[in-house]
Design a protein around this motif. Sequence first.
Motif, PDB file in Angstrom:
ATOM      1  N   ASP A  32       3.300  -1.588  -6.348  1.00 27.07           N
ATOM      2  CA  ASP A  32       2.239  -2.595  -6.237  1.00 27.07           C
ATOM      3  C   ASP A  32       2.901  -3.925  -5.876  1.00 27.07           C
ATOM      4  O   ASP A  32       3.723  -4.434  -6.630  1.00 27.07           O
ATOM      5  CB  ASP A  32       1.494  -2.704  -7.570  1.00 27.07           C
ATOM      6  N   GLY A  59      -0.838  -7.101  -5.188  1.00 26.69           N
ATOM      7  CA  GLY A  59      -2.166  -6.498  -5.134  1.00 26.69           C
ATOM      8  C   GLY A  59      -2.307  -5.427  -4.063  1.00 26.69           C
ATOM      9  O   GLY A  59      -3.324  -4.747  -3.993  1.00 26.69           O
ATOM     10  N   ARG A  60      -1.267  -5.256  -3.228  1.00 29.80           N
ATOM     11  CA  ARG A  60      -1.334  -4.222  -2.190  1.00 29.80           C
ATOM     12  C   ARG A  60      -0.609  -2.972  -2.677  1.00 29.80           C
ATOM     13  O   ARG A  60       0.442  -3.070  -3.303  1.00 29.80           O
ATOM     14  CB  ARG A  60      -0.652  -4.716  -0.902  1.00 29.80           C
ATOM     15  N   ARG A  98      -8.134   4.470  -5.658  1.00 28.86           N
ATOM     16  CA  ARG A  98      -8.407   3.029  -5.589  1.00 28.86           C
ATOM     17  C   ARG A  98      -9.894   2.780  -5.725  1.00 28.86           C
ATOM     18  O   ARG A  98     -10.715   3.592  -5.265  1.00 28.86           O
ATOM     19  CB  ARG A  98      -7.887   2.475  -4.260  1.00 28.86           C
TER      20      ARG A  98
END
Lengths: 252, 78
Positions: free
Chosen positions: A173, A176-177, A243
Amino acid sequence: MTLGRSSRAYAVQEFLQALTAQLDRAQDALSLKVTGTQRPLTWALKDLAIDLRVFVEVTDDGKVTWRSAGPNEDGASTVHLTLTTITRPMVEENSFRITEDHDARPVEQISQISQLDEDDRRRLEWMGVRTVGQLKKLDPVAVEAIAGIPMMRLQAALEAAANPVVLGQEVVDRGGRTLLAIHGANLVNGSPPEVRLAGAPVEVLEAKPSKLLVRPSAHHTEGQIEVLAGGKRATGFFRLPEREPVTQEVHR
Amino acid sequence: MLTLGDLLVQLVEGMPGRVASSEAQLALETTALDLTLPIESRIAPGGDLQASLPRGLLRTGFDPPLGQVVARFEVASP
């Protein structure tokens, strides 16, 4: 010296590792007593010499073992071991730094796909070669002369060692990606590698021989990892955590 | 039998590092300790070296041959 291994005989290497671990623990115990009692100084073991009465044996696979002499057993050897403390710089100077090895796979891993047999692996170990990275630095001609491993067999092992291989993956991570780190060996070979996840090409953000960092697309959840490096292909599998769907505000 | 490391700790921890007398206004500090000991030893499963001091009066005539440990300890900061 006798041949064959009896049930109470232990490999010398195993014994020495256990002994150094014991002495480390002893030093820790002495230090702990000091910190517990607020005394400023402690005893430190500087030198140690041990005479052991043992029978030295050699197993069928060439390992040297020691067996403690029992009561009324004649003919035991006396092994005299002398140990001394060494400083951290001396340890670092005389140790192979596995963290700096560009290919830290154990040699056993490629021996499954090459023609190196157990005897060859043992000879390499005697030479101090334990990782594929160390193996790659060898000159096959010199190794044949010194260790007796046939040059052709070593060359075949080196070719096998040069192939890209995917050994694992982890989800990273970053800000946030969700990114995917692919661990392996020879993942970069000259030109930048191409990576496909579940058949679709993805962006390669970082590329090192032992690690690639790629950006999976939004639809990727699981499937095959495919790395093309230097015209050769390596595969593995990935699985990404589920996700949450992205909600978008629509302004009219 | 103890592991050799534990035996060494047991032997050395009873040794005072400093002895002082307020009457004589004198203190003595030990700086080094040399031990030379006969030991009974055996290599246990896993390669651990176990050792104990010889049995003395309890000797049976069926005891393992003695080895020896020579150890030097010095006083140091932990």
